[in-house]
Scaffold this motif. Structure first.
Motif, PDB file in Angstrom:
ATOM      1  N   ASN A   1       0.825  -1.214   0.000  1.00 31.02           N
ATOM      2  CA  ASN A   1       0.000   0.000   0.000  1.00 31.02           C
ATOM      3  C   ASN A   1       0.869   1.278   0.000  1.00 31.02           C
ATOM      4  OD1 ASN A   1       0.522   0.907   2.746  1.00 31.02           O
ATOM      5  ND2 ASN A   1      -0.825  -0.735   3.467  1.00 31.02           N
ATOM      6  N   GLU A   2       0.220   2.423  -0.206  1.00 27.35           N
ATOM      7  CA  GLU A   2       0.946   3.695  -0.353  1.00 27.35           C
ATOM      8  C   GLU A   2       1.812   4.021   0.867  1.00 27.35           C
ATOM      9  OE1 GLU A   2       0.659   4.301  -3.913  1.00 27.35           O
ATOM     10  OE2 GLU A   2       1.369   6.083  -2.842  1.00 27.35           O
ATOM     11  N   THR A   3       1.271   3.781   2.060  1.00 28.82           N
ATOM     12  CA  THR A   3       2.018   4.114   3.281  1.00 28.82           C
ATOM     13  C   THR A   3       3.275   3.252   3.400  1.00 28.82           C
ATOM     14  OG1 THR A   3      -0.064   4.704   4.336  1.00 28.82           O
ATOM     15  CG2 THR A   3       1.814   4.354   5.791  1.00 28.82           C
ATOM     16  N   LEU A   4       3.128   1.947   3.144  1.00 27.44           N
ATOM     17  CA  LEU A   4       4.297   1.059   3.213  1.00 27.44           C
ATOM     18  C   LEU A   4       5.345   1.462   2.174  1.00 27.44           C
ATOM     19  CD1 LEU A   4       2.523  -2.414   3.674  1.00 27.44           C
ATOM     20  CD2 LEU A   4       3.696  -1.064   5.426  1.00 27.44           C
TER      21      LEU A   4
ATOM     22  N   VAL B   1       5.822   4.549   1.049  1.00 26.96           N
ATOM     23  CA  VAL B   1       6.466   5.769   1.567  1.00 26.96           C
ATOM     24  C   VAL B   1       7.517   5.401   2.623  1.00 26.96           C
ATOM     25  CG1 VAL B   1       6.057   7.815   3.010  1.00 26.96           C
ATOM     26  CG2 VAL B   1       4.602   7.368   1.026  1.00 26.96           C
ATOM     27  N   ILE B   2       7.150   4.476   3.516  1.00 33.25           N
ATOM     28  CA  ILE B   2       8.081   4.042   4.566  1.00 33.25           C
ATOM     29  C   ILE B   2       9.334   3.416   3.953  1.00 33.25           C
ATOM     30  CG2 ILE B   2       8.405   2.312   6.409  1.00 33.25           C
ATOM     31  CD1 ILE B   2       5.457   2.837   7.219  1.00 33.25           C
TER      32      ILE B   2
ATOM     33  N   SER C   1       5.661  11.571   2.001  1.00 32.21           N
ATOM     34  CA  SER C   1       4.427  11.356   1.224  1.00 32.21           C
ATOM     35  C   SER C   1       4.100  12.567   0.365  1.00 32.21           C
ATOM     36  CB  SER C   1       3.251  11.033   2.154  1.00 32.21           C
ATOM     37  OG  SER C   1       2.705  12.217   2.715  1.00 32.21           O
TER      38      SER C   1
END
Lengths: 192, 192
Positions: A2-5, A7-8, A131
């Protein structure tokens, strides 16, 4: 993923900034990401100093002077502190890599979760920045200079505050290309 | 608002977990988010203990015993520590709110950035968890019990390690509904 992972995984620390500033609403979204980060028992005691322009120039010079007065041969100093002292004595040391903005996080002195709460806010801001395609670098120098008269004065911070960490924000110099980050340490132990 | 900012804004600490465990690949993605978090000079010294099952039951009991041996009237104790001691003396204290997994982060004792590096990893895991609809809670108790013989033994941690923080992971009990988080503190000071 997913987008958050994503970004991380793709966030990198930036150690050379262009002098382009941040748009007001972009900066504001990053600061709010720090303010919504968890704090022990939700006390929300982290104080966010957003430093730029002349105030930031003065803070960088105050740090240089503070380091220049230290002795790099003192026992037990962390290698990066030794480096900061040596460079500062040579008359040139910009501890924020030319970033146009520095967010300094302080807490009440003696508060048991000061570091925990401030570092959560710092990491939250780092990921919010990433992000938004804003580069950042976790900066430790002001934590090491916590309590130094010149630094507290440059911030206008009171004697009841402790500096826990800070974050340089801006856009990476396009000629500074980040390498892929490899995990070589950080062992995992499973207990069942 | 992008996905990451949404995750940051909507993440809540969970203080009542169901006993449903995490799927292996979900847990693995959360741990990896901690391992890729920044560390001072990229030293990657954070050690991740992923504790579940019988080992976690033993750790919870070790913490209860350790707190039960402390004096809640000792001066300068943080309110949550006093509460932990009182409950433990009464014979019931589960410091992880029934979570099926606890990730404990340690570092080399004496390493200057131990707290900074571990808390960055903890916050990174919290947001990775939230993005995967996994609930979490930053747990301070083991940091307060750092060095306690019972705790270090339950982890199998050596004397050269320091416990910086931990994270409870699982799925929130569906009857425990999180309130909207309001920012009431966390002041922002702008210096130009």
């Amino acid at each position: 993923m997913n987008e958050t992972l994503k970004v991380i995984k793709e966030r990198r620390s930036c150690r050379r900034f262009a002098d382009t500033g941040l748009q007001r609403d972009v900066l504001s979204q990053i600061i709010e990401a720090g303010r919504i980060a968890p704090t022990g028992s939700n006390v929300q005691k982290v104080k966010f100093y957003v430093v730029s322009g002349k105030a930031l120039e003065d803070l960088v010079e105050a740090a240089r002077q503070a380091f220049a007065e230290m002795d790099e041969n003192e026992e037990g100093l962390f290698p990066t502190i030794k480096y900061s002292i040596r460079k500062s004595k040579q008359g040139r040391f910009d501890f924020i890599y030319g970033a146009p903005i520095l967010v300094v996080l302080t807490c009440e002195k003696g508060y048991a979760n000061a570091m925990a709460d401030c570092v959560c806010a710092n990491m939250s801001m780092m990921l919010a920045a990433a992000s938004l395609k804003v580069d950042s670098c976790y900066i430790n120098q002001l934590h090491w200079l916590d309590g130094n008269r010149k630094i507290m004065k440059a911030l206008g911070a009171g004697g009841e505050e402790t500096i826990c960490c800070s974050l340089a924000l801006g856009y990476g110099d396009p000629t500074a290309i980040g390498k892929e980050k490899k995990i070589t340490g950080s062992p995992v132990v499973e207990l069942k």
